[in-house]
Design a protein around this motif. Structure first.
Motif, PDB file in Angstrom:
ATOM      1  N   ARG A 104      26.017  50.013  61.346  1.00  0.00           N
ATOM      2  CA  ARG A 104      26.732  48.745  61.357  1.00  0.00           C
ATOM      3  C   ARG A 104      26.051  47.688  60.484  1.00  0.00           C
ATOM      4  O   ARG A 104      26.696  47.014  59.663  1.00  0.00           O
ATOM      5  N   SER A 105      24.753  47.510  60.632  1.00  0.00           N
ATOM      6  CA  SER A 105      24.050  46.446  59.897  1.00  0.00           C
ATOM      7  C   SER A 105      24.117  46.686  58.394  1.00  0.00           C
ATOM      8  O   SER A 105      24.354  45.751  57.610  1.00  0.00           O
ATOM      9  N   LEU A 107      26.396  48.412  56.687  1.00  0.00           N
ATOM     10  CA  LEU A 107      27.760  48.237  56.190  1.00  0.00           C
ATOM     11  C   LEU A 107      28.138  46.763  56.134  1.00  0.00           C
ATOM     12  O   LEU A 107      28.789  46.316  55.180  1.00  0.00           O
ATOM     13  N   GLU A 108      27.741  45.998  57.143  1.00  0.00           N
ATOM     14  CA  GLU A 108      28.059  44.572  57.137  1.00  0.00           C
ATOM     15  C   GLU A 108      27.350  43.836  56.002  1.00  0.00           C
ATOM     16  O   GLU A 108      27.905  42.913  55.415  1.00  0.00           O
ATOM     17  N   ALA A 109      26.132  44.282  55.678  1.00  0.00           N
ATOM     18  CA  ALA A 109      25.366  43.614  54.628  1.00  0.00           C
ATOM     19  C   ALA A 109      25.823  44.030  53.227  1.00  0.00           C
ATOM     20  O   ALA A 109      25.931  43.191  52.326  1.00  0.00           O
ATOM     21  N   TYR A 111      28.697  46.184  52.391  1.00  0.00           N
ATOM     22  CA  TYR A 111      30.134  46.368  52.162  1.00  0.00           C
ATOM     23  C   TYR A 111      30.944  45.602  53.211  1.00  0.00           C
ATOM     24  O   TYR A 111      31.698  46.196  53.979  1.00  0.00           O
ATOM     25  N   PRO A 112      30.783  44.286  53.232  1.00  0.00           N
ATOM     26  CA  PRO A 112      31.442  43.491  54.278  1.00  0.00           C
ATOM     27  C   PRO A 112      32.965  43.524  54.206  1.00  0.00           C
ATOM     28  O   PRO A 112      33.638  43.270  55.214  1.00  0.00           O
ATOM     29  N   ASP A 113      33.515  43.803  53.031  1.00  0.00           N
ATOM     30  CA  ASP A 113      34.965  43.796  52.872  1.00  0.00           C
ATOM     31  C   ASP A 113      35.598  45.175  53.030  1.00  0.00           C
ATOM     32  O   ASP A 113      36.824  45.313  52.967  1.00  0.00           O
ATOM     33  N   ASP A 157      20.823  52.094  61.162  1.00  0.00           N
ATOM     34  CA  ASP A 157      20.185  50.817  61.475  1.00  0.00           C
ATOM     35  C   ASP A 157      18.713  50.968  61.834  1.00  0.00           C
ATOM     36  O   ASP A 157      17.921  50.044  61.631  1.00  0.00           O
TER      37      ASP A 157
END
Length: 268
Positions: A104-105, A107-109, A111-113, A157
């Motif tokens: 999760r971390s 991907l959010e950092a 590839y946030p879109d 993560d």
């Protein structure tokens, strides 16, 4: 020996199953795997039970509570996730829901879109990436083959990411020998202090509990099934005595002894 596990070929479950069986077949869900073993279609089934980041796999807990199987071994393997795609240009990341959560971390950092798509397995996500330039998959880096690029490795993560698998078998192959044991308890009751009563027999006999998990029974709101793992073999008098106490507490419900087993660590 023939085992069944989550497919298609190349999943982490497949890698774990290869450690216990020469021939491995595949199903698309944990429930169908446990059902197949309960009906003696296969000698063994290998299902994920717990991840060090995301915790217990609830589908597995529910399946082993709903079907008569035994646990004959646990396999622990480190999980090393990689992002795999045809190119660095993609808008969808597809993988098993547990793998998406474990990364999760990252991907959010990075590839946030990107849209996140949960599929039946990590290998299925890699298949989607192989078939579609707009999709990236999450899986073991060896799954890239010749068609995909390893965009990034070690994207989980935490570097300590590991998954514990149960090797399940028909009930007639249950064993009382092993360093750990598992039971499932349905007390069919709900009153103050119930959980404490269920755990005290272990504490009274100096038995260490390695996991306690509750799941809704499906019978009514607030009614639970308890999954208990402990560090003792069922052959031990103290374990037998503790379970006898629990059976008395759950006299209106049931207690299922999944069996005793040892741990195998498998590295990839």
């Amino acid at each position: 020996m023939k085992a069944v596990t989550l497919g298609p070929e190349g999943t982490y479950s497949h890698r774990a199953a290869s450690a216990v069986a020469d021939e491995v077949a595949f199903r698309e869900s944990v429930t169908s795997i446990v059902e197949a073993v309960a009906e003696s279609e296969f000698d063994r089934g290998v299902v994920p039970i717990e991840n060090s980041i995301e915790g217990s796999v609830t589908e597995t807990l529910d399946a082993i509570a709903d079907h008569e199987v035994s646990a004959v071994k646990e396999i622990v393997t480190p999980i090393r996730h990689a992002l795999l795609a045809q190119s660095e240009e993609f808008s969808v990341v597809a993988s098993h829901s547990q793998a998406l959560a474990q990364c999760r971390s990252y991907l959010e950092a990075e590839y946030p879109d990107a849209d996140l798509e949960a599929v039946a397995s990590t290998a299925r996500g890699v298949e989607h990436a192989r078939e579609n330039r707009d999709v990236a998959g999450i899986g073991h880096p060896d799954n890239a083959g010749e068609d995909l690029q390893v965009i990034a490795e070690g994207i989980q993560d935490r570097t300590s990411n590991a998954t514990r698998f149960f090797v399940v078998a028909p009930t007639d192959q249950s064993s009382q020998a092993g360093g750990k044991s598992s039971i499932v308890v349905y007390p069919n009751a709900n009153y103050p202090g119930l959980l404490l009563e269920l755990l005290e027999p272990f504490a009274d006999r100096d038995i260490n509990l390695t996991r306690v998990e509750s799941r809704p029974s499906g019978e009514r709101l607030g009614d639970y099934v308890f999954h208990v793992d402990f560090a003792a073999g069922l052959y031990e008098d103290r374990a037998q005595e503790a379970i006898a106490d629990i059976e008395s507490i759950a006299e209106n419900g049931w207690v299922r002894r999944l069996g005793s087993y040892d741990t195998e660590h498998v590295l990839y």
